[in-house]
Design an enzyme around this catalytic site. Structure first.
Site, PDB file in Angstrom:
ATOM      1  N   TYR A  49      -1.687  -0.999  10.510  1.00 55.81           N
ATOM      2  CA  TYR A  49      -1.569  -1.794   8.628  1.00 55.81           C
ATOM      3  C   TYR A  49      -0.822  -0.895   8.109  1.00 55.81           C
ATOM      4  CZ  TYR A  49      -3.756  -1.029   4.345  1.00 55.81           C
ATOM      5  OH  TYR A  49      -4.130  -1.712   3.305  1.00 55.81           O
ATOM      6  N   SER A  52       0.702  -1.043  -0.018  1.00 53.27           N
ATOM      7  CA  SER A  52       0.038  -0.024  -0.123  1.00 53.27           C
ATOM      8  C   SER A  52       0.743   1.333   0.315  1.00 53.27           C
ATOM      9  CB  SER A  52      -1.169   0.338   1.225  1.00 53.27           C
ATOM     10  OG  SER A  52      -1.586   1.031   1.557  1.00 53.27           O
TER      11      SER A  52
HETATM   12  P1  NAP Z   1     -11.504  -5.654   0.424  1.00 54.13           P
HETATM   13  O1  NAP Z   1     -12.308  -5.305  -0.949  1.00 54.13           O
HETATM   14  O2  NAP Z   1     -11.913  -5.618   1.492  1.00 54.13           O
HETATM   15  O3  NAP Z   1     -10.868  -7.278   0.023  1.00 54.13           O
HETATM   16  C1  NAP Z   1     -10.481  -7.920   1.030  1.00 54.13           C
HETATM   17  C2  NAP Z   1     -10.694  -9.164   1.269  1.00 54.13           C
HETATM   18  O4  NAP Z   1      -9.675  -9.773   1.278  1.00 54.13           O
HETATM   19  C3  NAP Z   1     -11.836  -9.510   1.290  1.00 54.13           C
HETATM   20  O5  NAP Z   1     -13.274 -10.263   0.955  1.00 54.13           O
HETATM   21  C4  NAP Z   1     -11.463  -9.363   2.984  1.00 54.13           C
HETATM   22  O6  NAP Z   1     -12.720 -10.475   3.630  1.00 54.13           O
HETATM   23  C5  NAP Z   1     -10.612 -10.539   2.217  1.00 54.13           C
HETATM   24  N1  NAP Z   1      -9.745 -11.669   4.040  1.00 54.13           N
HETATM   25  C6  NAP Z   1      -9.796 -10.157   4.746  1.00 54.13           C
HETATM   26  N2  NAP Z   1      -9.244 -11.783   5.720  1.00 54.13           N
HETATM   27  C7  NAP Z   1      -8.614 -12.457   5.097  1.00 54.13           C
HETATM   28  C8  NAP Z   1      -7.875 -13.845   5.422  1.00 54.13           C
HETATM   29  N3  NAP Z   1      -7.847 -14.353   6.778  1.00 54.13           N
HETATM   30  N4  NAP Z   1      -7.737 -14.313   4.884  1.00 54.13           N
HETATM   31  C9  NAP Z   1      -8.077 -14.594   2.920  1.00 54.13           C
HETATM   32  N5  NAP Z   1      -9.148 -13.638   2.634  1.00 54.13           N
HETATM   33  C10 NAP Z   1      -9.361 -12.564   4.023  1.00 54.13           C
HETATM   34  O7  NAP Z   1     -10.453  -4.739  -0.002  1.00 54.13           O
HETATM   35  P2  NAP Z   1      -9.239  -4.904  -0.644  1.00 54.13           P
HETATM   36  O8  NAP Z   1      -9.506  -2.845  -0.668  1.00 54.13           O
HETATM   37  O9  NAP Z   1      -9.615  -4.707  -1.988  1.00 54.13           O
HETATM   38  O10 NAP Z   1      -8.033  -5.230  -0.536  1.00 54.13           O
HETATM   39  C11 NAP Z   1      -7.101  -5.647  -0.803  1.00 54.13           C
HETATM   40  C12 NAP Z   1      -5.606  -5.213  -0.652  1.00 54.13           C
HETATM   41  O11 NAP Z   1      -5.562  -4.110  -0.710  1.00 54.13           O
HETATM   42  C13 NAP Z   1      -5.394  -5.472   0.546  1.00 54.13           C
HETATM   43  O12 NAP Z   1      -4.475  -5.734   1.522  1.00 54.13           O
HETATM   44  C14 NAP Z   1      -5.729  -3.628   1.217  1.00 54.13           C
HETATM   45  O13 NAP Z   1      -4.982  -3.820   2.263  1.00 54.13           O
HETATM   46  C15 NAP Z   1      -5.038  -3.337  -0.343  1.00 54.13           C
HETATM   47  N6  NAP Z   1      -4.953  -1.870  -0.129  1.00 54.13           N
HETATM   48  C16 NAP Z   1      -6.169  -1.835  -0.553  1.00 54.13           C
HETATM   49  C17 NAP Z   1      -6.363   0.305  -0.751  1.00 54.13           C
HETATM   50  C18 NAP Z   1      -7.410   0.531  -1.083  1.00 54.13           C
HETATM   51  O14 NAP Z   1      -7.903   2.061  -1.292  1.00 54.13           O
HETATM   52  N7  NAP Z   1      -9.066  -0.133  -0.898  1.00 54.13           N
HETATM   53  C19 NAP Z   1      -4.940   0.846  -0.901  1.00 54.13           C
HETATM   54  C20 NAP Z   1      -3.891   0.463  -0.285  1.00 54.13           C
HETATM   55  C21 NAP Z   1      -3.629  -1.026  -0.410  1.00 54.13           C
HETATM   56  P3  NAP Z   1     -13.334  -9.202   4.503  1.00 54.13           P
HETATM   57  O15 NAP Z   1     -14.135  -9.324   3.800  1.00 54.13           O
HETATM   58  O16 NAP Z   1     -14.396 -10.656   5.022  1.00 54.13           O
HETATM   59  O17 NAP Z   1     -12.557  -9.184   5.236  1.00 54.13           O
END
Ligand code: NAP
Length: 264
Positions: A153, A140
């Protein structure tokens, strides 16, 4: 067109947001995908392309689950080329004086130990096949400097940025590349609360104003970066953290000039 045909890919966090978009994009480009998530909402992702995508429910921060996930790919398809360790949690925005050790342990377990396990088990499985491959971990912009997430985080994502460097080194000679993606603000399940709050207040046009593109990003824009890193298009990119943030992290805070305005 970027071609992943014949490739076997695992994507974690594939039930939502970036992981979902990436699993679908990898499949669209010819890969067989094992889409994994902590809940069975990942079945909906697989239902979008059942020929190419298999859903698996697992905890991406748990050693036996990641080991079993890699074994599942080998059992189903006899091979593995790509692991996108993308699952993550934000853990909230409490400050350093309000976060508990238990919260830190859980955030680090999923966000940092998860990618470590991916490199450990997928790295070994791909190396055993002898054909090379690609491991991608979602970091991130929060891992580059402070201010884009809670303390644990931020630390977990900084860890991922350096983890892929050590991953690239330790996979030396295997032709397996190991890279990270550093997304900026993307509209996903993780940021839904924030988007909802801003929309409720009628302030949607404020989203993403800190970056020069002046908008938030879409999951598909991170999936495109993941596709690039997964494919031979990035055959000489290794040990790198690719920033995909609309330019957010390209500057220190300052008063930005408007386009066409010159400094005096
Ligand atoms: P998201 O829509 O919440 O997707 C993340 C998915 O991972 C969710 O389905 C979540 O389930 C699942 N998850 C959580 N814990 C898990 C585990 N222990 N094992 C397997 N799956 C698990 O969010 P996203 O933004 O796409 O996140 C994806 C990645 O991008 C993450 O690593 C996040 O830190 C990173 N990121 C996101 C942003 C942003 O602005 N969105 C920015 C920088 C980095 P639950 O919903 O049930 O928790």
């Amino acid at each position: 067109m970027t071609d992943l045909s014949g490739k076997i890919a695992i994507v974690t966090g594939a039930g939502s947001g970036i992981g979902r978009a990436s699993a679908l994009l990898f499949a669209e480009h010819g890969a067989k995908v094992i889409a994994a998530d902590i809940t069975d909402k990942v079945n909906d992702t697989a239902a979008e392309n059942p020929e190419a995508i298999t859903a698996v429910t697992c905890d991406a921060g748990k050693e036996e689950d990641v080991q079993a996930l890699v074994a599942k790919a080998l059992e189903l398809h006899g091979d593995l080329h790509i692991f996108f360790a993308n699952a993550g949690i934000s853990g909230g925005f409490d400050g350093i004086f309000d976060q508990s050790v238990e919260e830190w342990e859980e955030i680090l377990r999923i966000n940092l130990i998860g990618p470590f396990l991916a490199i450990k088990y997928a790295g070994k499985a791909i190396a055993d096949k002898g054909h090379g491959g690609s491991i991608i971990c979602t970091a991130s912009v929060a891992g580059l400097r402070s201010g884009a997430g809670g303390p644990a985080y931020t630390a977990s994502k900084a860890g991922v940025v350096n983890l892929v460097r050590i991953g690239a080194q330790q996979l030396s000679g295997s032709d397996i590349r190991c890279n990270a993606i550093c997304p900026g603000l993307i509209e996903t399940g993780m940021t839904e609360f924030m988007y909802d709050m801003v929309r409720e207040r009628g302030m949607e046009d404020k989203i993403g104003q800190l970056n020069p593109l002046k908008r938030g990003g879409e999951p598909s824009e991170i999936a495109s970066a993941a596709l690039f890193l997964a494919s031979e298009d990035s055959s000489y990119v290794n040990g790198h953290a690719l920033v995909v943030d609309g330019g957010l992290s390209s500057s220190h805070p300052y008063s930005r000039q408007k386009f066409g305005q010159t400094s005096t």
